[in-house]
Write a protein that holds these residues in place. Structure first.
Motif, PDB file in Angstrom:
ATOM      1  N   ASP A 254       0.806  -1.220   0.000  1.00 30.15           N
ATOM      2  CA  ASP A 254       0.000   0.000   0.000  1.00 30.15           C
ATOM      3  C   ASP A 254       0.840   1.271   0.000  1.00 30.15           C
ATOM      4  O   ASP A 254       0.370   2.334  -0.396  1.00 30.15           O
ATOM      5  CB  ASP A 254      -0.982   0.004   1.186  1.00 30.15           C
ATOM      6  N   TRP A 255       2.104   1.194   0.405  1.00 27.85           N
ATOM      7  CA  TRP A 255       2.980   2.372   0.408  1.00 27.85           C
ATOM      8  C   TRP A 255       3.870   2.457  -0.839  1.00 27.85           C
ATOM      9  O   TRP A 255       4.628   3.420  -1.003  1.00 27.85           O
ATOM     10  CB  TRP A 255       3.847   2.387   1.663  1.00 27.85           C
ATOM     11  N   GLY A 256       3.805   1.448  -1.722  1.00 24.73           N
ATOM     12  CA  GLY A 256       4.597   1.489  -2.950  1.00 24.73           C
ATOM     13  C   GLY A 256       5.153   0.134  -3.312  1.00 24.73           C
ATOM     14  O   GLY A 256       4.948  -0.863  -2.615  1.00 24.73           O
ATOM     15  N   GLY A 257       5.875   0.091  -4.419  1.00 29.12           N
ATOM     16  CA  GLY A 257       6.501  -1.152  -4.852  1.00 29.12           C
ATOM     17  C   GLY A 257       7.868  -1.310  -4.209  1.00 29.12           C
ATOM     18  O   GLY A 257       8.539  -0.322  -3.885  1.00 29.12           O
ATOM     19  N   VAL A 258       8.311  -2.561  -4.033  1.00 26.23           N
ATOM     20  CA  VAL A 258       9.632  -2.814  -3.455  1.00 26.23           C
ATOM     21  C   VAL A 258      10.266  -4.023  -4.123  1.00 26.23           C
ATOM     22  O   VAL A 258       9.588  -5.007  -4.445  1.00 26.23           O
ATOM     23  CB  VAL A 258       9.545  -3.020  -1.921  1.00 26.23           C
ATOM     24  N   ASP A 259      11.558  -3.923  -4.383  1.00 26.93           N
ATOM     25  CA  ASP A 259      12.372  -5.032  -4.873  1.00 26.93           C
ATOM     26  C   ASP A 259      13.525  -5.213  -3.897  1.00 26.93           C
ATOM     27  O   ASP A 259      14.233  -4.243  -3.567  1.00 26.93           O
ATOM     28  CB  ASP A 259      12.938  -4.738  -6.264  1.00 26.93           C
ATOM     29  N   VAL A 260      13.717  -6.423  -3.424  1.00 27.50           N
ATOM     30  CA  VAL A 260      14.799  -6.729  -2.489  1.00 27.50           C
ATOM     31  C   VAL A 260      15.725  -7.751  -3.124  1.00 27.50           C
ATOM     32  O   VAL A 260      15.268  -8.784  -3.632  1.00 27.50           O
ATOM     33  CB  VAL A 260      14.247  -7.287  -1.156  1.00 27.50           C
ATOM     34  N   GLU A 261      17.014  -7.473  -3.129  1.00 26.80           N
ATOM     35  CA  GLU A 261      18.023  -8.406  -3.621  1.00 26.80           C
ATOM     36  C   GLU A 261      18.964  -8.731  -2.469  1.00 26.80           C
ATOM     37  O   GLU A 261      19.515  -7.826  -1.827  1.00 26.80           O
ATOM     38  CB  GLU A 261      18.803  -7.800  -4.788  1.00 26.80           C
ATOM     39  N   LEU A 262      19.143 -10.013  -2.187  1.00 27.44           N
ATOM     40  CA  LEU A 262      19.983 -10.450  -1.085  1.00 27.44           C
ATOM     41  C   LEU A 262      21.107 -11.348  -1.583  1.00 27.44           C
ATOM     42  O   LEU A 262      20.876 -12.241  -2.405  1.00 27.44           O
ATOM     43  CB  LEU A 262      19.165 -11.227  -0.049  1.00 27.44           C
TER      44      LEU A 262
END
Length: 333
Positions: A254-262
């Protein structure tokens, strides 16, 4: 209150964004500045966005389209000379987003066009967006900037920007081009100079004072501005650092898109990249520091939420951190 106004005929995004930051951190108490500027054939991404995901980088290179990164959050936007950018600069006590937004709305009304604010940071005409806004605050220094599309060519939007289906769905539209409009579509004879004058008049009207015009500094006259221009034009700032990730997570919340790379080695998070079009900015860097060196386990993620986050439980930043940590935990076997 002192009202100040300046504009530039420079269309280089690196110079313009550097000048914006330079003026922001030199704002004096009791003054509000309005800065008008344009970029030629440029995609500007938010501070925490991944250009390789947001943009068609090779198409941009072929089309001689510059990639720039700003220090505010939000999504990628395309600028050409049919777009006018504005920035309101003020210290915290004088920083007033609703009042600053009203200047833009009043300027459009002075041109004879009825516009309104919708959502958190969009201005629309008949339900179609003509102006998007983003915000930045640090140590009491603030700016509010955005676009005003008066005659933007919509073709490069599809050529240079990658917009996820989930983002379009969240806005209830089929494509980027279907949700934007130009002022020229509602007032065919509008000119750039008329728009600038309307903004100047609206600034004075909304704030109820005289506006003083001043000249923008140059890189030749100030080495600190030159250093900022070097930063904004650098490959490191614009493209960021790639990591050899082993785990990748993408989600729209709801606050935006996110992409996480680990990058996970031996059950420990050795490196991390967090990319987002959220209007929040600093929280992603803070969370990244907390994740690096953390064990890659559900119990470690739970501990991070319980004891290591530096935000109040009712804050937006805390919600963002918890959402991202929960996404990571869901992917751990």
């Amino acid at each position: 209150m002192k009202l100040r106004y300046t504009e530039t005929d420079c269309t280089n995004p690196f110079i313009n964004l550097a000048t914006e930051e330079y003026m922001t951190f030199r704002a004096a108490e009791g003054e509000v500045t309005m800065y008008l500027w344009q970029n030629a054939n440029t995609v500007v991404i938010g501070k925490n966005q991944n250009p390789w995901r947001e943009c068609r980088v090779e198409s941009m290179r072929e089309g001689d389209c510059k990639l720039a990164r700003r220090i505010s959050g939000g999504e990628a936007v395309y600028h050409d000379l049919g777009n006018l950018n504005f920035t309101f600069i003020a210290r915290e006590d004088e920083y007033d987003i609703p009042k600053q937004t009203e200047v833009i709305l009043e300027a459009v009304r002075l041109l004879g066009i009825n516009a309104e604010k919708t959502g958190r940071n969009d201005l629309t005409i008949d339900g179609m967006k003509f102006s998007g806004h983003a915000y930045y605050q640090s140590n009491g220094y603030c700016y509010h900037h955005g676009t005003i599309m008066f005659n933007v060519d919509p073709t490069p939007l599809g050529e240079y920007l990658n917009v996820s289906a989930s983002k379009l769905k969240s806005k209830g539209v089929k494509s980027v081009r279907s949700r934007i409009t130009n002022l020229i579509n509602h007032k065919p004879d509008v000119t750039l100079e008329e728009l600038k004058k309307a903004l100047y008049d609206a600034f004075a009207k909304v704030y109820g004072g005289e506006v003083e015009r001043f000249d923008i500094p140059t890189a030749e006259s100030d080495p600190e501005l030159k250093a900022l221009i070097d930063k904004y034009s650098s490959e490191e700032w614009r493209f960021g650092r790639k990591i050899p990730f082993t785990t990748s997570i993408s989600e729209r919340l709801d606050w935006g898109g996110v992409d996480v790379e680990l990058q996970v080695e031996g059950g420990v998070i050795k490196d991390c990249g967090i990319f987002s079009d959220s209007l929040e900015t600093e929280v992603f860097g803070v969370l990244k520091e907390k994740l690096i060196g953390c064990k890659y386990s559900k119990s470690a993620m739970a501990t991070l939420v319980e004891s290591a986050l530096p935000y109040a439980p009712n804050s937006k930043e805390y919600q963002i951190c918890c959402d991202i940590i929960n996404l990571i935990a869901e992917g751990i076997m």
